[in-house]
Design an enzyme around this catalytic site. Structure first.
Site, PDB file in Angstrom:
ATOM      1  N   LYS A  22       0.823  -1.008   0.067  1.00 49.36           N
ATOM      2  CA  LYS A  22       0.197  -0.078   0.044  1.00 49.36           C
ATOM      3  C   LYS A  22       0.790   1.122  -0.133  1.00 49.36           C
ATOM      4  O   LYS A  22       0.642   2.024  -0.807  1.00 49.36           O
ATOM      5  CB  LYS A  22      -0.740   0.087   1.284  1.00 49.36           C
ATOM      6  CG  LYS A  22      -1.740   1.350   1.421  1.00 49.36           C
ATOM      7  CD  LYS A  22      -2.565   1.480   2.690  1.00 49.36           C
ATOM      8  CE  LYS A  22      -1.791   2.017   3.967  1.00 49.36           C
ATOM      9  NZ  LYS A  22      -1.377   3.303   4.221  1.00 49.36           N
ATOM     10  N   ASN A  23       1.958   1.241   0.845  1.00 49.43           N
ATOM     11  CA  ASN A  23       2.493   2.362   0.897  1.00 49.43           C
ATOM     12  C   ASN A  23       3.638   2.733   0.110  1.00 49.43           C
ATOM     13  O   ASN A  23       3.948   4.007  -0.159  1.00 49.43           O
ATOM     14  CB  ASN A  23       3.492   2.588   2.510  1.00 49.43           C
ATOM     15  CG  ASN A  23       2.218   2.791   3.429  1.00 49.43           C
ATOM     16  OD1 ASN A  23       1.109   2.985   3.318  1.00 49.43           O
ATOM     17  ND2 ASN A  23       2.401   2.581   4.764  1.00 49.43           N
ATOM     18  N   ARG A 396      -9.100   0.424   4.011  1.00 52.27           N
ATOM     19  CA  ARG A 396      -8.404   1.222   3.247  1.00 52.27           C
ATOM     20  C   ARG A 396      -6.896   0.550   2.890  1.00 52.27           C
ATOM     21  O   ARG A 396      -6.353   0.910   2.229  1.00 52.27           O
ATOM     22  CB  ARG A 396      -8.138   2.414   4.238  1.00 52.27           C
ATOM     23  CG  ARG A 396      -9.027   3.289   4.498  1.00 52.27           C
ATOM     24  CD  ARG A 396      -8.580   4.754   5.266  1.00 52.27           C
ATOM     25  NE  ARG A 396      -7.410   5.118   4.775  1.00 52.27           N
ATOM     26  CZ  ARG A 396      -6.712   5.814   5.453  1.00 52.27           C
ATOM     27  NH1 ARG A 396      -7.150   6.328   6.867  1.00 52.27           N
ATOM     28  NH2 ARG A 396      -5.375   6.132   4.833  1.00 52.27           N
TER      29      ARG A 396
HETATM   30  C1  EPZ Z   1       4.126   6.957   6.518  1.00 53.78           C
HETATM   31  O1  EPZ Z   1       3.588   7.784   7.147  1.00 53.78           O
HETATM   32  C2  EPZ Z   1       3.352   5.909   6.396  1.00 53.78           C
HETATM   33  N1  EPZ Z   1       2.100   6.146   5.375  1.00 53.78           N
HETATM   34  C3  EPZ Z   1       2.637   5.384   7.637  1.00 53.78           C
HETATM   35  O2  EPZ Z   1       1.841   4.364   7.565  1.00 53.78           O
HETATM   36  C4  EPZ Z   1       3.798   5.032   8.691  1.00 53.78           C
HETATM   37  O3  EPZ Z   1       3.444   4.837  10.120  1.00 53.78           O
HETATM   38  C5  EPZ Z   1       4.788   5.976   8.758  1.00 53.78           C
HETATM   39  O4  EPZ Z   1       5.380   6.225   7.243  1.00 53.78           O
HETATM   40  C6  EPZ Z   1       6.233   5.624   9.388  1.00 53.78           C
HETATM   41  O5  EPZ Z   1       6.683   4.451   8.731  1.00 53.78           O
HETATM   42  C7  EPZ Z   1       2.017   6.087   4.133  1.00 53.78           C
HETATM   43  O6  EPZ Z   1       3.301   5.846   3.824  1.00 53.78           O
HETATM   44  C8  EPZ Z   1       1.065   6.630   3.421  1.00 53.78           C
HETATM   45  P1  EPZ Z   1       6.753   9.816   8.573  1.00 53.78           P
HETATM   46  P2  EPZ Z   1       4.389   9.387   7.106  1.00 53.78           P
HETATM   47  O7  EPZ Z   1       6.915  11.092   7.770  1.00 53.78           O
HETATM   48  O8  EPZ Z   1       5.220   9.451   5.877  1.00 53.78           O
HETATM   49  C9  EPZ Z   1       7.413  13.069  11.771  1.00 53.78           C
HETATM   50  C10 EPZ Z   1      -0.001   3.034   7.532  1.00 53.78           C
HETATM   51  O9  EPZ Z   1      -0.711   2.440   8.328  1.00 53.78           O
HETATM   52  N2  EPZ Z   1       7.414  14.045  10.688  1.00 53.78           N
HETATM   53  O10 EPZ Z   1       7.763   8.926   8.469  1.00 53.78           O
HETATM   54  O11 EPZ Z   1       3.540  10.452   7.452  1.00 53.78           O
HETATM   55  C11 EPZ Z   1       6.113  12.667  12.259  1.00 53.78           C
HETATM   56  O12 EPZ Z   1       5.418  13.403  12.975  1.00 53.78           O
HETATM   57  C12 EPZ Z   1       0.465   4.498   7.770  1.00 53.78           C
HETATM   58  O13 EPZ Z   1       0.154   2.275   6.418  1.00 53.78           O
HETATM   59  C13 EPZ Z   1       7.879  15.415  10.870  1.00 53.78           C
HETATM   60  O14 EPZ Z   1       8.093  15.749  12.099  1.00 53.78           O
HETATM   61  O15 EPZ Z   1       5.240   9.218   8.435  1.00 53.78           O
HETATM   62  C14 EPZ Z   1       6.774  11.154  12.773  1.00 53.78           C
HETATM   63  O16 EPZ Z   1       6.838  11.397  14.165  1.00 53.78           O
HETATM   64  C15 EPZ Z   1       0.112   4.890   9.228  1.00 53.78           C
HETATM   65  N3  EPZ Z   1       7.808  16.473   9.947  1.00 53.78           N
HETATM   66  C16 EPZ Z   1       7.906  10.693  12.132  1.00 53.78           C
HETATM   67  O17 EPZ Z   1       8.390  11.863  11.350  1.00 53.78           O
HETATM   68  C17 EPZ Z   1       7.602  16.037   8.785  1.00 53.78           C
HETATM   69  O18 EPZ Z   1       7.590  16.553   7.756  1.00 53.78           O
HETATM   70  C18 EPZ Z   1       7.850   9.558  11.088  1.00 53.78           C
HETATM   71  O19 EPZ Z   1       6.837  10.166  10.183  1.00 53.78           O
HETATM   72  C19 EPZ Z   1       7.044  14.511   8.450  1.00 53.78           C
HETATM   73  C20 EPZ Z   1       7.116  13.678   9.546  1.00 53.78           C
END
Ligand code: EPZ
Length: 419
Positions: A22-23, A396
């Site tokens: 999915k991701n 989803r």
């Molecule tokens: C992706 O989300 C996945 N979603 C999430 O999966 C997954 O939990 C996550 O990566 C971590 O592996 C998709 O790929 C669509 P991040 P993403 O940016 O990209 C912080 C699922 O169940 N951060 O790696 O949003 C953030 O707050 C979903 O499939 C910032 O601070 O996650 C978090 O603490 C749920 N600033 C950490 O980084 C930013 O600009 C990791 O977030 C971006 C992120």
């Protein structure tokens, strides 16, 4: 009201095949906007989030043809706008990839701030940092992100936090930029590598994906091509945890075992028999298991997207366990639903302290995609009937879930009760 009804507990037997990731799919499909030609994308999962992102591409002017349920052809030769449909974009997190792809292709993009599962604040400051470093302006007004650039020029970007989304979005914005871009402290998830491989198959020059330094050399144009998406690491892990919780013997097929290493190691520590083959893993659980400690981390650490499912398993395992959520600030909201099933879980900051025992069936509600999967695991491992409302969250990320789980012996059906 729609619900998933599960009757536990019986051991599971048989084989279950994992769908495309999915991701990876929700990033690769928007990435096709960068290509002036036809991209044939195979092994896409037939799930709501993918259908939503495809709808957005069509509204941007791309033509999308379904070759079959898991194969599409995307032609982005003639895009008609850089403005993403707000009502769709605000429904899912991955819509932010439209920002990187449209900025990369058209030097401008307007996309509503993403929606998606609520684990506390979900900032996009690192995405903005990357776009600005490449020479774009980024403004957010009334929930819409506006970004544009006269010209995108390669540069070096250090990501303060390891971020999957920011790593991918900067890659998308940089592949057609002038010069070289270096992303430092990049995320290394399998789906990052998959997006990079897709971009390279379409003519980009991305090197180092899967390490913490990704180097991109801008190219003038990307032509069409064909690409097949990798198997879903998180769906595979969900099925492995389900088999460990319900007991029996299940072969999880069409996976990349290497991607499962952190989970395999934890399951073996608990006493589950795990056998790896070239593209499958067999899970055998007959006796009792023991409690363990788990900490979620960016890949290759234990995935945060398997945290709820692991907590569900540990709730049914006699003994004390701790699960520490180090990626998201608030990813334990679902614990109340497990408590309704009798789980003994105390939350202390980032830690869940679990006293495993016997659960009972209950009426529960899916609060997000992976929390819903956790409730399926708990229900399958518990005497009695568990009914999960809001199964649309589960849909989803898991296609045709009840049919596929019934094929390995889970007593699950979708029911519709009068409200
Ligand atoms: C992706 O989300 C996945 N979603 C999430 O999966 C997954 O939990 C996550 O990566 C971590 O592996 C998709 O790929 C669509 P991040 P993403 O940016 O990209 C912080 C699922 O169940 N951060 O790696 O949003 C953030 O707050 C979903 O499939 C910032 O601070 O996650 C978090 O603490 C749920 N600033 C950490 O980084 C930013 O600009 C990791 O977030 C971006 C992120």
């Amino acid at each position: 009201m729609e619900k998933l009804r599960i009757s536990g507990t019986n051991p599971l037997f048989g084989e279950i095949a994992v769908c495309g990731a999915k991701n990876a799919a929700v990033a690769i499909i928007p990435a096709a906007l960068l290509v002036n030609g036809v991209c044939r994308i195979e092994n896409i999962p037939d799930i709501k989030d993918v259908r939503l992102i495809i709808d957005m591409l069509v509204q941007l002017g791309a033509s999308v043809t379904y070759v079959n349920d898991t194969t599409i052809e995307v032609n982005s030769s003639r895009l008609k706008t850089h403005v993403a449909p707000t009502e769709l974009a605000s429904k899912m997190r991955a819509s932010y990839y439209l920002l990187g792809a449209l900025l990369g292709r058209m030097n401008k993009a307007e996309v509503a701030l993403p929606g998606g599962c609520n684990f506390g604040t979900r900032p996009i400051d690192l995405h903005e940092k990357g776009f600005r470093a490449l020479g774009a302006t980024v403004e957010i007004e009334d929930g819409i992100v506006y970004t544009n650039a006269q010209e995108l020029c390669g540069c070096t970007i250090y990501l303060d936090t390891v971020s999957v989304g920011a790593t991918i979005n900067i890659m998308l914005a940089a592949v057609l930029a002038k010069g070289r871009t270096v992303i430092e402290n990049a995320a290394k998830e399998p789906h990052i590598v998959d997006v990079a491989n897709f971009l390279n198959a379409m003519g980009a020059k991305v090197r180092g994906a899967g390490t913490d330094v990704i180097r991109i050399t801008g190219v003038p144009e990307m032509r069409g091509g064909c690409y097949s998406i990798i198997p879903d690491q998180i769906e595979a892990g969900t099925f492995m945890l389900l088999a460990a919780a319900a007991g029996g013997e299940v072969l999880v097929r069409n996976i990349i075992p290497k991607h499962m290493d952190s989970l395999t190691s934890k399951l073996e520590e608990m006493g589950v028999n795990v056998t790896e083959y070239d593209d499958s893993i067999r899970i055998e659980r007959s006796g009792s298991l023991k409690g363990i400690s788990v900490r979620t981390m960016p890949y290759p650490g234990f995935p945060t997207d398997l945290q709820p499912q692991m907590v569900a398993l540990l709730s049914t395992v006699k003994g004390n366990s701790t699960v520490t959520e180090d990626v998201w600030e608030n990813r334990f909201q679902y614990v109340d639903e497990l408590r309704a099933m009798g789980a003994d879980i105390e939350i202390s900051g980032k830690k869940a302290l679990i006293k495993g025992g016997t659960l009972h069936g209950s009426e529960v509600r899916a609060t997000d995609l992976r929390a819903g999967a956790a409730l399926i695991i708990a229900g399958a491992a518990t005497e009695g009937v568990t009914q999960i409302s809001s199964p649309h969250y589960i849909d989803r990320g898991y296609s045709d879930i009840e049919r596929r789980l019934r094929s390995i012996g889970v007593k699950i059906e979708r029911i519709f009760e009068a409200d």
